[in-house]
Design a protein around this motif. Structure first.
Motif, PDB file in Angstrom:
ATOM      1  N   PRO A 179      45.838  55.666  45.421  1.00 48.53           N
ATOM      2  CA  PRO A 179      45.448  54.265  45.197  1.00 48.53           C
ATOM      3  C   PRO A 179      45.407  53.448  46.487  1.00 48.53           C
ATOM      4  N   ALA A 180      46.415  53.632  47.355  1.00 47.73           N
ATOM      5  CA  ALA A 180      46.451  52.868  48.604  1.00 47.73           C
ATOM      6  C   ALA A 180      45.294  53.262  49.526  1.00 47.73           C
ATOM      7  N   ALA A 181      44.994  54.549  49.598  1.00 45.28           N
ATOM      8  CA  ALA A 181      43.899  55.013  50.453  1.00 45.28           C
ATOM      9  C   ALA A 181      42.562  54.479  49.957  1.00 45.28           C
ATOM     10  N   ILE A 182      42.344  54.562  48.646  1.00 40.96           N
ATOM     11  CA  ILE A 182      41.101  54.048  48.075  1.00 40.96           C
ATOM     12  C   ILE A 182      41.013  52.534  48.260  1.00 40.96           C
ATOM     13  N   GLY A 183      42.138  51.851  48.085  1.00 39.29           N
ATOM     14  CA  GLY A 183      42.155  50.402  48.265  1.00 39.29           C
ATOM     15  C   GLY A 183      41.811  49.991  49.683  1.00 39.29           C
ATOM     16  N   ALA A 184      42.410  50.682  50.667  1.00 37.55           N
ATOM     17  CA  ALA A 184      42.119  50.369  52.063  1.00 37.55           C
ATOM     18  C   ALA A 184      40.649  50.608  52.382  1.00 37.55           C
ATOM     19  N   ALA A 185      40.106  51.738  51.898  1.00 41.05           N
ATOM     20  CA  ALA A 185      38.700  52.041  52.135  1.00 41.05           C
ATOM     21  C   ALA A 185      37.797  51.017  51.437  1.00 41.05           C
ATOM     22  N   ALA A 186      38.193  50.599  50.241  1.00 37.38           N
ATOM     23  CA  ALA A 186      37.382  49.634  49.495  1.00 37.38           C
ATOM     24  C   ALA A 186      37.326  48.291  50.206  1.00 37.38           C
ATOM     25  N   VAL A 187      38.448  47.860  50.778  1.00 41.64           N
ATOM     26  CA  VAL A 187      38.470  46.592  51.517  1.00 41.64           C
ATOM     27  C   VAL A 187      37.492  46.661  52.687  1.00 41.64           C
ATOM     28  N   CYS A 188      37.539  47.760  53.442  1.00 42.74           N
ATOM     29  CA  CYS A 188      36.625  47.927  54.579  1.00 42.74           C
ATOM     30  C   CYS A 188      35.176  47.922  54.102  1.00 42.74           C
ATOM     31  N   PHE A 189      34.902  48.641  53.030  1.00 43.33           N
ATOM     32  CA  PHE A 189      33.545  48.755  52.503  1.00 43.33           C
ATOM     33  C   PHE A 189      32.995  47.388  52.092  1.00 43.33           C
ATOM     34  N   VAL A 190      33.808  46.624  51.377  1.00 46.74           N
ATOM     35  CA  VAL A 190      33.369  45.313  50.898  1.00 46.74           C
ATOM     36  C   VAL A 190      33.155  44.346  52.057  1.00 46.74           C
ATOM     37  N   VAL A 191      34.113  44.310  52.991  1.00 48.05           N
ATOM     38  CA  VAL A 191      33.992  43.397  54.130  1.00 48.05           C
ATOM     39  C   VAL A 191      32.750  43.731  54.948  1.00 48.05           C
ATOM     40  N   ARG A 192      32.494  45.009  55.158  1.00 47.94           N
ATOM     41  CA  ARG A 192      31.320  45.416  55.916  1.00 47.94           C
ATOM     42  C   ARG A 192      30.026  44.973  55.231  1.00 47.94           C
ATOM     43  N   LEU A 193      29.928  45.226  53.919  1.00 50.18           N
ATOM     44  CA  LEU A 193      28.702  44.867  53.211  1.00 50.18           C
ATOM     45  C   LEU A 193      28.540  43.358  53.078  1.00 50.18           C
ATOM     46  N   VAL A 194      29.639  42.637  52.937  1.00 49.27           N
ATOM     47  CA  VAL A 194      29.558  41.167  52.919  1.00 49.27           C
ATOM     48  C   VAL A 194      29.033  40.660  54.260  1.00 49.27           C
ATOM     49  N   GLY A 195      29.514  41.261  55.345  1.00 51.32           N
ATOM     50  CA  GLY A 195      29.026  40.881  56.667  1.00 51.32           C
ATOM     51  C   GLY A 195      27.538  41.122  56.817  1.00 51.32           C
ATOM     52  N   VAL A 196      27.071  42.270  56.285  1.00 54.05           N
ATOM     53  CA  VAL A 196      25.638  42.574  56.353  1.00 54.05           C
ATOM     54  C   VAL A 196      24.843  41.607  55.487  1.00 54.05           C
ATOM     55  N   ARG A 197      25.348  41.365  54.276  1.00 58.33           N
ATOM     56  CA  ARG A 197      24.614  40.525  53.313  1.00 58.33           C
ATOM     57  C   ARG A 197      24.432  39.099  53.821  1.00 58.33           C
ATOM     58  N   PHE A 198      25.472  38.552  54.442  1.00 63.43           N
ATOM     59  CA  PHE A 198      25.424  37.155  54.854  1.00 63.43           C
ATOM     60  C   PHE A 198      25.263  36.984  56.367  1.00 63.43           C
ATOM     61  N   GLY A 199      25.050  38.085  57.083  1.00 67.49           N
ATOM     62  CA  GLY A 199      24.832  37.997  58.521  1.00 67.49           C
ATOM     63  C   GLY A 199      26.031  37.484  59.288  1.00 67.49           C
ATOM     64  N   LEU A 200      27.234  37.833  58.835  1.00 69.97           N
ATOM     65  CA  LEU A 200      28.447  37.364  59.499  1.00 69.97           C
ATOM     66  C   LEU A 200      28.754  38.227  60.709  1.00 69.97           C
ATOM     67  N   ASN A 201      29.197  37.593  61.776  1.00 66.57           N
ATOM     68  CA  ASN A 201      29.516  38.302  63.005  1.00 66.57           C
ATOM     69  C   ASN A 201      30.831  37.793  63.569  1.00 66.57           C
ATOM     70  N   ALA A 202      31.448  38.628  64.386  1.00 61.44           N
ATOM     71  CA  ALA A 202      32.592  38.161  65.159  1.00 61.44           C
ATOM     72  C   ALA A 202      32.099  37.106  66.149  1.00 61.44           C
ATOM     73  N   PRO A 203      32.954  36.163  66.534  1.00 63.41           N
ATOM     74  CA  PRO A 203      32.516  35.101  67.459  1.00 63.41           C
ATOM     75  C   PRO A 203      31.986  35.674  68.765  1.00 63.41           C
ATOM     76  N   GLY A 204      30.864  35.124  69.219  1.00 64.05           N
ATOM     77  CA  GLY A 204      30.289  35.523  70.488  1.00 64.05           C
ATOM     78  C   GLY A 204      30.522  34.471  71.548  1.00 64.05           C
ATOM     79  N   PRO A 205      30.054  34.685  72.767  1.00 62.31           N
ATOM     80  CA  PRO A 205      30.214  33.706  73.838  1.00 62.31           C
ATOM     81  C   PRO A 205      29.531  32.392  73.471  1.00 62.31           C
ATOM     82  N   PRO A 206      30.095  31.262  73.861  1.00 60.33           N
ATOM     83  CA  PRO A 206      29.468  29.960  73.566  1.00 60.33           C
ATOM     84  C   PRO A 206      28.043  29.896  74.098  1.00 60.33           C
ATOM     85  N   GLY A 207      27.128  29.482  73.231  1.00 58.27           N
ATOM     86  CA  GLY A 207      25.739  29.331  73.641  1.00 58.27           C
ATOM     87  C   GLY A 207      24.920  30.601  73.612  1.00 58.27           C
ATOM     88  N   ALA A 208      25.571  31.730  73.248  1.00 54.88           N
ATOM     89  CA  ALA A 208      24.828  32.993  73.224  1.00 54.88           C
ATOM     90  C   ALA A 208      23.910  33.039  72.027  1.00 54.88           C
TER      91      ALA A 208
END
Length: 219
Positions: A179-208
């Motif tokens: 359960p813990a392994a599947i849960g950890a993998a599921a969190v990564c999977f969801v966060v990754r796809l949410v980032g793709v779906r909404f175009g979310l990125n880690a902060p970049g340099p100001p003005g980039a």
């Protein structure tokens, strides 16, 4: 010869190998338009690269890839499957993203788990989990001459770090299991796809700018 890995770790590792192999091979079909040798090769590099880097860093030699025929067989099979299916699919962006997220999730968990099996600390396990997850994809992108996804894409390394951290904490607290392994993998999977779906990125340099020079076809 390495000892047989725990069944859970082996199952997750082989599942991640197949998912990343499909991703790399589909990328070869869609983005690079390689022949069957190139498709299978890129699939195997994507599937096995991160695990090989991990095993070398923790001195687990020979790497699991070369000590267990199942890794090579699964990686090669995934490349052949993607080659056969890819020729019939006009739009491969969706499958590529999904398989990439799946492989990323599973490898982050198995990388951290194996690091902890070798008695490394939580911090080292999290780093090795992320390296396992992004290593194959980075090699894939270098081989087809594009900026590695981990350096610019929507929440790529961050989900892997989160899954590896969850894995490390659950192992140290004694609650790690299916359960813990599947849960950890599921969190990564969801966060990754949410980032793709909404175009979310880690902060970049100001003005980039948001565009990545020379990235071309990102998927």
């Amino acid at each position: 010869m390495n000892a047989e890995p725990p069944l859970l770790l082996l199952a997750l590792d082989l599942a991640g190998t197949f998912a990343f192999g499909l991703n790399g091979a589909l990328t070869a079909v869609r983005a690079a338009r390689l022949d069957i040798v190139g498709v299978v090769t890129l699939g195997m590099v994507t599937a096995l690269g991160g695990g090989i880097i991990r095993d070398i860093l923790i001195d687990s030699l020979p790497p699991a890839t070369f000590g267990d025929w199942r890794y090579l067989a699964v990686a090669a099979a995934s490349g052949l499957v993607a080659y056969a299916l890819g020729l019939r699919l006009d739009r491969l962006a969706g499958p590529i993203i999904v398989f990439d997220a799946l492989g990323l999730s599973l490898f982050a968990v198995t990388g951290a788990s194996k690091a902890l099996d070798y008695r490394l600390g939580i911090g080292q396990a999290v780093i090795l989990g992320a390296i396992t997850a992004v290593g194959g994809g980075t090699l894939r992108d270098v081989l087809i001459r594009r900026i590695p996804t981990v350096l610019y894409s929507e929440l790529y390394a961050i989900p892997a770090l989160i899954a590896a951290a969850i894995t490390a904490v659950t192992v140290h607290t004694g609650v790690y299991g299916i359960p813990a392994a599947i849960g950890a993998a599921a969190v990564c999977f969801v966060v990754r796809l949410v980032g793709v779906r909404f175009g979310l990125n880690a902060p970049g340099p100001p003005g980039a700018r948001g565009d990545v020079p020379g990235s071309g076809d990102r998927r």
